[in-house]
Design a protein around this motif. Sequence first.
Motif, mmCIF file in Angstrom:
data_model
loop_
_atom_site.group_PDB
_atom_site.id
_atom_site.type_symbol
_atom_site.label_atom_id
_atom_site.label_comp_id
_atom_site.label_asym_id
_atom_site.label_seq_id
_atom_site.Cartn_x
_atom_site.Cartn_y
_atom_site.Cartn_z
ATOM 1 N N THR A 252 0.863 -1.181 0.000
ATOM 2 C CA THR A 252 0.000 0.000 0.000
ATOM 3 C C THR A 252 0.902 1.235 0.000
ATOM 4 O OG1 THR A 252 -0.161 0.317 2.412
ATOM 5 C CG2 THR A 252 -1.660 -1.300 1.403
ATOM 6 N N GLY A 253 0.494 2.262 -0.753
ATOM 7 C CA GLY A 253 1.359 3.437 -0.896
ATOM 8 C C GLY A 253 2.520 3.183 -1.839
ATOM 9 N N ALA A 254 2.288 2.359 -2.861
ATOM 10 C CA ALA A 254 3.375 1.904 -3.733
ATOM 11 C C ALA A 254 3.928 2.992 -4.651
ATOM 12 C CB ALA A 254 2.906 0.718 -4.585
ATOM 13 N N ALA A 255 3.174 4.050 -4.878
ATOM 14 C CA ALA A 255 3.659 5.129 -5.741
ATOM 15 C C ALA A 255 4.401 6.199 -4.951
ATOM 16 C CB ALA A 255 2.501 5.774 -6.504
ATOM 17 N N GLY A 256 4.498 6.009 -3.654
ATOM 18 C CA GLY A 256 5.166 6.988 -2.818
ATOM 19 C C GLY A 256 6.674 6.848 -2.820
ATOM 20 N N PHE A 257 7.294 7.668 -2.021
ATOM 21 C CA PHE A 257 8.749 7.732 -1.895
ATOM 22 C C PHE A 257 9.335 6.353 -1.562
ATOM 23 C CE2 PHE A 257 11.998 9.227 1.526
ATOM 24 C CZ PHE A 257 13.069 8.953 0.689
ATOM 25 N N ILE A 258 8.924 5.794 -0.450
ATOM 26 C CA ILE A 258 9.481 4.518 -0.008
ATOM 27 C C ILE A 258 8.874 3.352 -0.775
ATOM 28 C CG2 ILE A 258 9.725 2.967 1.978
ATOM 29 C CD1 ILE A 258 9.606 5.614 3.712
ATOM 30 N N GLY A 259 7.567 3.410 -0.997
ATOM 31 C CA GLY A 259 6.881 2.312 -1.662
ATOM 32 C C GLY A 259 7.404 2.006 -3.046
#
Length: 319
Positions: free
Chosen positions: A6-13
């Motif tokens: 979840t949050g795969a398009a974010g910084f860490i994801g």
Amino acid sequence: MKIVITGAAGFIGSHLSEALLASGHDVTGVDQIGAHPAKFVKEDNLKEAIRHPRFVWMPADLLSIDLDALFADADVVFHLAGIAGVRGSWGSSFKDYLHANVLLTQNVLEACKRAPRLKKLVYASSSSVYGGGGGAYSSEDSPTRPISPYGLTKLAGEQLCHVYHHEFGVPYTALRFFTVYGPRQRPDMGFHRFMKAALFDEPLPLYGNGEQTRDFTYVSDLVQANVAAMTYGVHGTVFNVGGVETATVNDVLRRIETLAGKPLRIERLPEQPGDPFATRADVSLARRELGYAPAVSLEEGMARQWAYIVRLYGSEVKP
């Protein structure tokens, strides 16, 4: 393994997605991009993973999709989605943090308790659970006394994980992230804001006197900890994830001036509520149990992030 982030398009994801794909796993990435104020950054984050044959991309609001169906075949779930940031969590915005960081985490845990194949849930927590800090190193058994609504919501997420592990056996490990930086860092985060201001010769707001100290963690080191946590055999565990070195904000600004080759236009502003003065991570438990070994120095990591900022904005129309 089959992995959901979840949050795969974010910084860490996005970094984690690429690392897991490179290791041979199948990854389903879920995130909401459509109305995001940094949509162009998230789209840039995804450009490598989305071309991979073993990456399934799901642009969706996690609060409105069928999580049972999403986790039905999952061996591992990384729960990175949520709203980060101390300063924005006060006032009327708190309800958004409650929805994104507490209600969503509870929904994820409900689905995890029913997921037939689940071997591990890795929950992304924060050093903000410790509070202000007086300069001492925080270990996992240090008191958790958040000084911001954001820190409170991350601690609530941790406690929810504990409850679902105790009552339903959800196999989780929580990682407390300490000031993560590097390429793809969110535009609202310190290094990104500072470097963008330097690139465009814009005023740079600095809250407080700049002597605040942070334990800076480079993103690839953080990814290493996440990958190790997903196969860690003990559940109901919590680990600090910090970096190679600590530094003051003033030291960071001097390093950015060196990278940019020009002085910064610093605009000094009062300290902000909820900002900790010092964070330092005791990572001895993660070293011993996860084999965690942060390796990227602040000098090397900042140089990589500066190159990213120049690429991201240098040939673009300034957003």
